[in-house]
Motif scaffolding. Structure first.
Motif, short mmCIF file in Angstrom:
data_model
loop_
_atom_site.label_atom_id
_atom_site.label_comp_id
_atom_site.label_asym_id
_atom_site.label_seq_id
_atom_site.Cartn_x
_atom_site.Cartn_y
_atom_site.Cartn_z
N LEU A 25 26.78 -5.67 10.91
CA LEU A 25 26.01 -5.10 9.81
C LEU A 25 24.58 -4.89 10.28
CD1 LEU A 25 26.51 -4.54 6.68
CD2 LEU A 25 25.20 -6.64 6.31
N THR A 26 24.06 -3.67 10.04
CA THR A 26 22.66 -3.38 10.35
C THR A 26 21.98 -2.87 9.08
OG1 THR A 26 23.31 -1.20 11.16
CG2 THR A 26 23.02 -2.91 12.81
N LEU A 27 20.67 -2.71 9.14
CA LEU A 27 19.88 -2.33 7.96
C LEU A 27 19.41 -0.89 8.08
CD1 LEU A 27 18.40 -3.24 5.35
CD2 LEU A 27 16.49 -3.90 6.81
N ASN A 28 19.57 -0.13 7.00
CA ASN A 28 19.14 1.26 7.01
C ASN A 28 18.55 1.63 5.66
OD1 ASN A 28 18.96 3.94 8.10
ND2 ASN A 28 20.78 4.51 6.93
N SER A 29 17.64 2.57 5.68
CA SER A 29 17.13 3.14 4.43
C SER A 29 17.77 4.50 4.22
CB SER A 29 15.62 3.29 4.50
OG SER A 29 15.18 4.01 3.36
N PHE A 30 18.26 4.73 3.01
CA PHE A 30 18.90 6.00 2.68
C PHE A 30 18.01 6.85 1.79
CE2 PHE A 30 23.10 5.14 4.43
CZ PHE A 30 23.05 3.76 4.58
N GLU A 31 16.74 6.41 1.69
CA GLU A 31 15.79 7.11 0.82
C GLU A 31 15.06 8.20 1.59
OE1 GLU A 31 13.37 4.07 -1.00
OE2 GLU A 31 15.05 3.35 -2.21
N ASP A 32 14.50 9.15 0.84
CA ASP A 32 13.71 10.22 1.44
C ASP A 32 12.52 9.58 2.17
OD1 ASP A 32 12.72 12.63 2.14
OD2 ASP A 32 12.27 13.32 0.10
N GLY A 33 12.36 9.92 3.44
CA GLY A 33 11.26 9.34 4.22
C GLY A 33 11.60 8.01 4.85
N GLY A 34 12.80 7.50 4.60
CA GLY A 34 13.22 6.24 5.22
C GLY A 34 13.64 6.46 6.66
N ASP A 35 14.17 5.39 7.28
CA ASP A 35 14.51 5.50 8.70
C ASP A 35 15.89 6.13 8.92
OD1 ASP A 35 16.16 3.48 7.92
OD2 ASP A 35 15.45 2.01 9.37
N GLY A 36 16.54 6.55 7.85
CA GLY A 36 17.87 7.12 8.01
C GLY A 36 17.88 8.60 8.37
N GLY A 37 16.68 9.19 8.54
CA GLY A 37 16.62 10.62 8.87
C GLY A 37 16.84 11.47 7.63
N GLY A 38 17.66 12.49 7.73
CA GLY A 38 17.89 13.42 6.62
C GLY A 38 18.75 12.82 5.53
N PRO A 39 19.11 13.66 4.53
CA PRO A 39 19.98 13.18 3.46
C PRO A 39 21.35 12.79 4.00
CG PRO A 39 19.51 15.55 3.22
CD PRO A 39 18.69 15.05 4.36
N SER A 40 22.09 12.02 3.20
CA SER A 40 23.38 11.51 3.64
C SER A 40 24.38 12.64 3.85
CB SER A 40 23.93 10.52 2.62
OG SER A 40 23.08 9.41 2.55
N GLU A 41 25.24 12.45 4.84
CA GLU A 41 26.15 13.51 5.24
C GLU A 41 27.23 13.78 4.19
OE1 GLU A 41 26.78 13.25 9.45
OE2 GLU A 41 28.75 14.16 9.24
N CYS A 42 27.64 12.75 3.45
CA CYS A 42 28.76 12.92 2.53
C CYS A 42 28.42 13.83 1.35
CB CYS A 42 29.22 11.56 1.99
SG CYS A 42 30.08 10.59 3.24
N ASP A 43 27.21 13.72 0.83
CA ASP A 43 26.85 14.49 -0.37
C ASP A 43 25.53 15.23 -0.24
OD1 ASP A 43 25.21 12.33 -0.32
OD2 ASP A 43 25.84 11.48 -2.23
#
Ligand SMILES: *[C@@H]1O[C@H](CO)[C@@H](O)[C@H](O)[C@H]1NC(C)=O
Ligand SMILES: CC(=O)N[C@H]1CO[C@H](CO)[C@@H](O)[C@@H]1O
Length: 188
Positions: free
Chosen positions: A77-95
């Motif tokens: 398990l790792t930690l990620n941000s799924f918010e705009d401007g977070g470390d996850g990059g662009g929007p989520s791929e699924c939706d």
């Protein structure tokens, strides 16, 4: 007589060897190649919450597969941000949307993401003596990395459940231990 004995020993060794190879192939998932790290340009690679950045010249393995899924698949398990401007990059791929980090959402390594087949489906994550149900919204790309699209982060290992902070909270992991945790998961 001695010759035949040697020959049969040799045949046995070769047989045993090739069976081992087949067995290993069935159980593990080997890298499909490697990418060479490039240094992130100034201002690139969001180091927020210990995100890893590629190192110049370092070789990173890439994977098209993940280990087989069972009713308790081992993962990290790792930690990620799924918010705009977070470390996850662009929007989520699924939706193609951003997600609140207060919701239990995850990204899975490429093999487990399995061409979007787990998109918007739930998985059960167990770790630290607790369980949480989380929705799959994104891919943790094991096939590429160290480029602009991936915020100059290395390719994802093949055994990652990359989770929002809501997941870490639900598992009751103390904030000081957030980062990497051995867990098991299954389709919910
Ligand atoms: C996944 O779980 C959430 C609650 O955590 C629920 O609202 C949602 O309907 C579930 N989705 C599926 C596909 O089961
Ligand atoms: C995903 C996550 O936990 N993001 C946090 C990273 O660190 C900043 C600043 O400490 C927090 O505001 C974020 O919530």
């Amino acid at each position: 007589m001695k010759g035949i004995f040697c020959l049969s020993v040799l045949v046995l060794i070769i047989l045993n060897f090739s069976m081992n190879i087949l067995e290993v192939e069935a159980q593990t998932c080997n890298p499909s190649g490697r990418v060479r790290g490039t240094k992130p340009p100034p201002g690139q690679c969001n180091m927020e919450n210990d995100s890893d950045c590629c190192k110049q010249g370092k070789m990173y393995p890439i994977y098209k597969c993940s280990p087989p899924v069972s009713s308790n698949t081992k993962a990290v398990l790792t930690l990620n941000s799924f918010e705009d401007g977070g470390d996850g990059g662009g929007p989520s791929e699924c939706d193609n949307k951003y997600h609140s980090d207060d919701k239990p959402v995850v990204a899975l390594s490429t093999g487990w993401f399995n061409h979007e087949s787990r998109c918007l489906k739930n998985i059960t994550i167990s770790g630290n003596g607790r369980s949480v149900v989380a929705m799959v919204v994104d891919e943790c790309d094991s096939t590429m990395g160290c480029d602009k699209d991936h915020d100059y982060q290395p390719p994802c290992p093949n055994n990652i459940v990359d989770a929002s902070k809501a997941v870490w909270k639900a598992l009751g992991v103390p904030l000081s231990d957030w980062g990497e945790l051995d867990i098991v998961w299954s389709d919910a």
